[in-house]
Design an enzyme around this catalytic site. Structure first.
Site, PDB file in Angstrom:
ATOM      1  N   LYS A 120      20.068   6.012  42.988  1.00 10.84           N
ATOM      2  CA  LYS A 120      19.583   5.918  41.610  1.00 10.84           C
ATOM      3  C   LYS A 120      20.699   5.584  40.608  1.00 10.84           C
ATOM      4  O   LYS A 120      20.449   5.036  39.548  1.00 10.84           O
ATOM      5  CB  LYS A 120      18.902   7.224  41.189  1.00 10.84           C
ATOM      6  N   SER A 154      18.094   6.622  51.320  1.00 12.01           N
ATOM      7  CA  SER A 154      18.171   6.494  49.863  1.00 12.01           C
ATOM      8  C   SER A 154      18.931   7.615  49.163  1.00 12.01           C
ATOM      9  O   SER A 154      19.423   7.430  48.055  1.00 12.01           O
ATOM     10  CB  SER A 154      16.750   6.393  49.302  1.00 12.01           C
TER      11      SER A 154
HETATM   12  C1  LIG Z   1      13.736   7.590  43.648  1.00  7.04           C
HETATM   13  C2  LIG Z   1      13.917   7.737  45.106  1.00  7.04           C
HETATM   14  C3  LIG Z   1      13.181   6.970  46.032  1.00  7.04           C
HETATM   15  C4  LIG Z   1      12.101   6.005  45.615  1.00  7.04           C
HETATM   16  O1  LIG Z   1      12.557   4.958  44.785  1.00  7.04           O
HETATM   17  P1  LIG Z   1      11.530   4.139  43.875  1.00  7.04           P
HETATM   18  O2  LIG Z   1      12.385   3.166  43.148  1.00  7.04           O
HETATM   19  O3  LIG Z   1      10.846   5.123  42.963  1.00  7.04           O
HETATM   20  O4  LIG Z   1      10.560   3.505  44.798  1.00  7.04           O
HETATM   21  C5  LIG Z   1      13.454   7.130  47.386  1.00  7.04           C
HETATM   22  N1  LIG Z   1      14.374   7.995  47.818  1.00  7.04           N
HETATM   23  C6  LIG Z   1      15.108   8.754  46.971  1.00  7.04           C
HETATM   24  C7  LIG Z   1      16.105   9.683  47.528  1.00  7.04           C
HETATM   25  C8  LIG Z   1      14.904   8.649  45.576  1.00  7.04           C
HETATM   26  O5  LIG Z   1      15.632   9.407  44.746  1.00  7.04           O
END
Ligand SMILES: *Cc1c(COP(=O)(O)O)cnc(C)c1O
Length: 321
Positions: A51, A301
């Site tokens: 993010k 992510s």
């Molecule tokens: C925000 C987030 C997502 C999803 O991302 P989007 O852009 O909302 O689709 C996935 N994994 C983690 C760890 C996140 O913080």
């Protein structure tokens, strides 16, 4: 819509703030999946998730436009990322969080000098409040996904993957509001469209899967999936057209599959990832696609998992493979 040029520009904007994260691999995982699996390790990113990429691109743009403050509505990774970068560039961030926010998340935002305001229990209550504060303060509201600068920032992961690994066949990407996958899709499909980009959602939060089927944005009631970063109830207004245009497929994973993938990565790879990120590894482990013998990047992510929550994830009995 954004284009690859926006992502290239974002990369320059964020270069001095973010880590270029490694690609990790495990022979055992690859064997288990029948594919050559690589993990794009955004759990090792600054603030513990990808993010920070979009947040940095957006907050720097807001600064150029003369903003004196920024606001966001989030208790999770987005709130931390916005607070971190605002502090770094020297403007005030106000993060609107739910009344029942976990203490550790609150502390993380405050550690970055973010101001915290508690409001309601749902994002439907928080979002208008964050926008209202932005208006009062001559500040800028920073959306977690529905913004061209956010999408372009997240898309920088796509450019990195292309440089880090030759002959990628497919990339698995988790979907919440869709900002991450929209950026990655744009980077990949405008560079090498033969690479498959496959979205992953929990079965319990399959709003994007249903929306693509029905060819319009579907809204679901709140989800309780353990993948708390993917609980968004519908795809974004800006992200959905990009997804519809480019995505190759969306696959769904169960809560137990997410948990098993989480445990595999913890136990065998010694990596702490969060359930939202375990979804992409679950999709590979439980063979949700017909791919075999391919080079697959699973996008990990983030790694922000509460210690309390972690105990529950590892103590549940596993269906041993
Ligand atoms: C925000 C987030 C997502 C999803 O991302 P989007 O852009 O909302 O689709 C996935 N994994 C983690 C760890 C996140 O913080």
């Amino acid at each position: 819509m954004i284009g690859k040029a926006d992502i290239v520009a974002a990369r320059e904007q964020i270069a001095d703030t973010i880590h270029k994260t490694p690609l990790l691999s495990s022979e055992q995982l690859s064997l288990l999946c029948g594919n050559n699996i690589f993990l794009k390790a955004e759990h090792l990113q600054k603030t513990g998730s990808f993010k920070i990429r979009g947040a940095t691109n957006k907050v720097k743009q807001a600064l150029r436009e003369g903003a004196v403050s920024v606001t966001a509505a989030s208790s999770g990774n987005h709130g931390q990322a916005v607070a971190y970068i605002a502090n770094k560039v020297g403007i005030q961030a106000t993060i609107v969080v739910p009344e029942d926010v976990a203490a550790c998340k609150l502390e993380a935002i405050e550690a970055y000098n973010g101001k915290v305001e508690k409001c309601g229990l749902t994002s439907a209550e928080r979002l208008p409040r964050a926008m209202e504060i932005a208006k009062q303060q001559n500040g800028v509201y920073v959306s977690p996904y529905d913004d061209p600068y956010i999408m372009a920032g997240q898309g920088t992961i796509g450019l990195e993957i292309l440089e880090q690994l030759e002959d990628v066949d497919a990339i698995f990407v988790p979907i919440g509001g869709g900002g991450l996958i929209s950026g990655v899709l744009t980077a990949i499909k405008e560079t090498k469209p033969s690479i498959q980009v496959i979205g992953v959602e929990p079965q319990l939060a399959n709003d994007t899967y249903l929306s693509l089927k029905q060819n319009q944005r579907v809204s679901l009631p709140g989800s309780l999936t353990i993948a708390d970063g993917l609980r968004t109830s519908q795809p974004g207004e800006l992200t959905f057209p990009i997804l519809s245009k480019y995505v190759d497929d969306i696959v769904l994973v169960t809560e137990d599959e997410i948990r098993q993938a989480f445990c595999f990565v913890l136990e065998r790879m010694k990596q702490v990832i969060e359930p939202s990120s375990a979804t992409t590894i679950a999709a590979a482990m439980f063979e949700k696609t017909a791919l075999l013998g391919k080079r697959i990047v699973t996008l990990v992510s983030g790694g922000n998992v509460d210690l309390d929550q972690m105990a529950g994830l590892v103590s549940k009995p596993l269906n041993r493979m």
